[in-house]
Write an enzyme that holds these catalytic residues in place. Structure first.
Site, PDB file in Angstrom:
ATOM      1  N   GLY A  27       0.817  -1.202   0.000  1.00  6.27           N
ATOM      2  CA  GLY A  27       0.000   0.000   0.000  1.00  6.27           C
ATOM      3  C   GLY A  27       0.850   1.251   0.000  1.00  6.27           C
ATOM      4  O   GLY A  27       2.063   1.213  -0.205  1.00  6.27           O
ATOM      5  N   GLY A  28       0.174   2.382   0.246  1.00  2.54           N
ATOM      6  CA  GLY A  28       0.861   3.662   0.184  1.00  2.54           C
ATOM      7  C   GLY A  28       1.833   3.891   1.322  1.00  2.54           C
ATOM      8  O   GLY A  28       2.824   4.597   1.167  1.00  2.54           O
ATOM      9  N   MET A  29       1.544   3.314   2.515  1.00  7.21           N
ATOM     10  CA  MET A  29       2.398   3.524   3.672  1.00  7.21           C
ATOM     11  C   MET A  29       3.147   2.275   4.103  1.00  7.21           C
ATOM     12  O   MET A  29       4.157   2.366   4.782  1.00  7.21           O
ATOM     13  CB  MET A  29       1.567   4.029   4.862  1.00  7.21           C
ATOM     14  CG  MET A  29       1.001   5.423   4.691  1.00  7.21           C
ATOM     15  SD  MET A  29       0.052   5.939   6.143  1.00  7.21           S
ATOM     16  CE  MET A  29       1.328   5.971   7.403  1.00  7.21           C
ATOM     17  N   ALA A  30       2.649   1.096   3.716  1.00  2.00           N
ATOM     18  CA  ALA A  30       3.229  -0.120   4.264  1.00  2.00           C
ATOM     19  C   ALA A  30       3.030  -1.283   3.306  1.00  2.00           C
ATOM     20  O   ALA A  30       2.243  -1.227   2.370  1.00  2.00           O
ATOM     21  CB  ALA A  30       2.610  -0.440   5.622  1.00  2.00           C
ATOM     22  N   LYS A  47       2.142  -6.007   8.981  1.00  2.00           N
ATOM     23  CA  LYS A  47       2.119  -4.758   8.216  1.00  2.00           C
ATOM     24  C   LYS A  47       3.399  -4.003   8.541  1.00  2.00           C
ATOM     25  O   LYS A  47       3.599  -3.537   9.670  1.00  2.00           O
ATOM     26  CB  LYS A  47       0.891  -3.946   8.597  1.00  2.00           C
ATOM     27  CG  LYS A  47       0.701  -2.685   7.782  1.00  2.00           C
ATOM     28  CD  LYS A  47      -0.633  -2.047   8.126  1.00  2.00           C
ATOM     29  CE  LYS A  47      -0.912  -0.817   7.268  1.00  2.00           C
ATOM     30  NZ  LYS A  47      -2.206  -0.210   7.594  1.00  2.00           N
ATOM     31  N   ASP A 141     -10.050   7.043   5.858  1.00  2.00           N
ATOM     32  CA  ASP A 141      -9.688   6.399   4.590  1.00  2.00           C
ATOM     33  C   ASP A 141     -10.659   5.253   4.291  1.00  2.00           C
ATOM     34  O   ASP A 141     -10.247   4.128   4.024  1.00  2.00           O
ATOM     35  CB  ASP A 141      -8.250   5.884   4.636  1.00  2.00           C
ATOM     36  CG  ASP A 141      -7.679   5.638   3.241  1.00  2.00           C
ATOM     37  OD1 ASP A 141      -8.233   6.187   2.272  1.00  2.00           O
ATOM     38  OD2 ASP A 141      -6.688   4.898   3.125  1.00  2.00           O
TER      39      ASP A 141
END
Length: 733
Positions: A27-30, A47, A141
């Site tokens: 994903g975008g962060m992890a 994660k 989100d």
């Protein structure tokens, strides 16, 4: 704390507990991996935050706060977070592993979902968001990618990576970038305002539109165009895209996605109540609407999951003066709020807070649990108020004439006779007794209530106090702090720590801020400092011996095998960490095991030049032995034969070559022809098997008889190969 981070490669053991097994998603962060909790032997989702975000402390802090945010929530539709940690730069969360797929995957397969299935899924999604909103947490989100559908049909909401408490004053931007996904971002977030529960309601409404129609309500070539559409354009009713959407569902989407936050549902709880009302209305064929002002909240009914929900209103019409007549959306919001927040939306002044001293408005509000899970208990009717105008009879004469006669049997009216006067006197005494009995009973009730309250407080919260923080203190100092708080502390155990210096308090049981009985004892776990193990020298050991030596020191052997010409097969050639070095537990030590000498392919050089054969075989690691023989068929310097001619050998093996010396030579003695005439000398040499040549050549044979041999080469008497050429040096006279 060092918050540098990195991705975790497959096979790595995080925090000496979680083994990373396979990649699930990025994903975008992890990045999310499938892993195993080696202590509890269960599958988990790991994660791990992207390494490139390590430079931004805000992102790292937000990532870590996700664990704390979700840990505060309790709902079966929220993916549980089991643990949070950091291991050599890898910041990670250990989460519940949901075997299934995302709502986005479902949408890709089915293109769009029917309204009944959407609302069934939405009850679970909004239940999860309700738990977050009740805990003052905004998800920020909400989108199909963050809703998981397990293989057994359970719905789970995940990824609280952007979640933030509503009390936080931070806005939705970071370094000029919007946090969230542009297709679901609310207008107020797009304008840089702080996200609220109504922002989650907007995103959930947009997602509901997309599930019903198969596409988001706003699209465009760039993110900026989409964001502007959220600000400037209303979300259309889903029925404009697909015809089978019921009007009640259109109302849900329209209300949830109102551009002005105050026109939306207040939070996920209100939205959930509206969804349940809509499902009940659709099932009964009626449209949900506001109730008449005179109606009380309807009795609750059970949905298919056994959860009590309000039934549809009895009529679609509105009473005169009902606010929903002027604004149906506002009426739907008030009706949903009434069931979730516990007031009658149709009652005059229902939405107004109770004024100070107004017991009517403030008494017995329906809370969330009462509204959805229990029927409201019926309140006993209040006692009738005293009537200050009732007639009281007061006797001014003593009752002497009818002593012993009951007033009940006398038949004499109290206003006309002595019997009545006697009864009046007795009644007056009873009334006086009742006058003081009431206050006494009231006082007794108050005392009893106070005693019960104090007892409940003591046995509930009064006996307990909070554990003070004793972390990072020396044991003696920790005991002193505990005594000052009315508690005791004792050192009872040790543990390793990368951050807490040896000899200081690493952990307490109960932990800081947790409840403990007054006068109780706090258990102190003392830090032993970083856990380190000395690497043993395993060179020359067998594989089994090396494995035992490393695992006994809590190290992980990583064996590789290679050929070695000097180390016996099956024994250790080398190790990548020097013996005596101190390393972390579970550190991998690479150990090379010998396979013995490496087999070498043998090339056959028969018929090839001997020098080339010798050089190639030597480069391959062989020793080369060369013999020479005459050969009538093989040119000199060429390999006649090779032993062994092919197959495999090992380094320093010997390869034998037989090299040709050419044909075998027969040597004969050179006869002397010096002084002889050239003609006779030539005949002598030819008879002996030699060739000859004359130097210098004077030409015509007519003069040969006047030419004699002055000298010859080879010299007379020397032995040369048969057939050699003898050069005659002549003189002419």
């Amino acid at each position: 704390m060092d918050l540098s981070v990195s991705d975790a490669p497959v096979g790595r053991l995080l925090d000496r507990r979680y083994r990373v097994e396979s990649l699930l998603a990025r994903g975008g962060m992890a990045t999310v991996y499938r892993g195993t909790d080696t202590r509890l032997d269960r599958v988990v989702a790991l994660k791990v935050m992207h390494a490139e975000l390590a430079a931004d402390d805000e992102f790292v802090s937000r990532f870590i706060s996700e664990a704390r945010s979700v840990a505060r929530l309790s709902d079966p539709h929220i993916v549980s977070v089991f643990d949070q940690g950091e291991d050599e730069g890898a910041v990670f969360l250990a989460m519940e592993f949901v075997k299934g797929r995302t709502l986005r995957d479902v949408l890709r397969e089915y293109r769009r979902l029917d309204a009944d299935l959407c609302l069934e899924i939405y009850e679970a999604v909004l239940s999860a968001l309700r738990a977050a909103h009740d805990a003052d947490i905004v998800h920020r989100d909400v989108k199909p990618e963050n809703v998981l559908i397990s293989d057994d049909g359970r719905v789970k909401v995940t990824d609280f990576g952007l979640a933030r408490a509503t009390r936080s004053q931070g806005n939705t931007t970071a370094r000029g970038l919007l946090l969230g996904t542009v297709n679901y971002i609310s207008p107020e977030q797009a304008l840089g305002e702080r996200a609220t529960p109504r922002s989650d309601v907007y995103a959930a409404g947009v997602m509901l539109f997309e599930l019903l129609t198969g596409r988001p309500p706003h699209s465009g070539p760039t993110d900026f165009v989409i964001v502007r559409a959220h600000i400037d354009e209303d979300v259309p009713p889903p029925s404009e895209v697909v015809s089978d959407v019921p009007p009640a569902v259109d109302d849900l989407v329209r209300t949830a996605t109102a551009r002005r936050p105050e026109l939306r549902y207040a939070d996920a709880g209100s939205f959930l109540a509206a969804v349940r009302l809509a499902r009940a209305a659709i099932a009964s064929g009626e449209a949900p609407g506001a109730r008449h002002a005179s109606q009380t909240p309807p009795a609750l009914m059970s949905d298919p999951q056994g959860v009590q929900v309000p039934p549809p209103p009895p009529a679609a019409g509105h009473a005169a003066g009902d606010t929903a007549d002027d604004d149906p959306a506002a009426g739907a919001i008030e009706l949903a709020d009434s069931f979730y927040h516990g007031y009658d939306a149709a009652a005059p002044g229902a939405a107004e807070p109770a004024a100070a001293g107004d017991e009517t408005n403030a008494s017995n509000p329906l809370d969330v649990a009462t509204a959805f899970y229990h029927e409201a208990p019926a309140l006993p009717p209040p006692p009738p108020p005293p009537n200050p105008n009732r007639t009281r009879v007061i006797s001014t004469q003593p009752d002497t004439s009818h002593a012993g006669q009951s007033a009940e049997n006398s038949g004499t009216d109290v206003s006309t006779g002595h019997a009545g006067a006697g009864r009046a006197g007795r009644r007056t005494q009873a009334q006086q007794r009742r006058r003081w009995r009431g206050p006494v009973m009231f006082i007794l009730v108050l005392v009893l209530a106070a005693a019960v309250t104090v007892g409940a407080w003591w046995f509930g919260a009064g006996r307990w106090t909070s554990t003070p923080s004793l972390l990072n203190l020396e044991p003696d100092a920790a005991m002193t702090v505990a005594e000052e708080a009315g508690l005791s502390a004792t050192a009872d155990g040790e543990g390793f720590s990368e951050r807490v210096e040896a000899g200081l308090v690493l952990q307490t049981e109960p932990g800081p801020g947790e409840q403990i009985l007054r006068g109780g004892t706090i258990r102190l776990i003392i830090s032993q400092g970083p856990e380190r193990y000395e690497v043993p020298d395993v060179q020359g050991m067998t594989r089994e011996q090396a494995e035992t030596a490393l695992t006994d020191r809590n190290l992980i052997p990583d064996f590789t095998e290679r050929h070695h010409g000097e180390v016996e097969e099956g024994r250790v050639i080398s190790q990548d960490i020097d013996a005596g070095d101190e390393v972390r537990p579970e550190t991998e030590v690479s150990v090379a095991i010998s396979l013995g000498p490496e087999p070498i392919d043998i090339t056959d050089f028969t018929g090839q030049p001997a020098e080339d054969a010798r050089e190639a075989l030597a480069d391959a690691g062989f020793n080369v032995d060369v013999d020479e023989e005459h050969s009538e068929s093989v040119a000199p310097g060429v390999v006649i034969s090779q032993d062994p001619p092919s197959g495999t050998g090992f380094e320093n093996d010997t390869i034998s070559l037989v090299v040709s010396k050419g044909p075998e030579v027969v040597e004969v003695e050179v006869p002397s022809v010096v002084g002889e005439r050239v003609r006779e000398a030539a005949k002598i040499l030819e008879d002996a098997g030699f060739e000859y040549q004359v130097e210098p050549d004077f030409g015509d044979g007519g003069r040969l008889r006047r030419q004699r041999v002055l000298s010859q080469s080879p010299e007379p008497g020397s032995r040369v190969p048969e057939g050699s050429t003898v050069t005659l040096y002549i003189i002419q006279f």
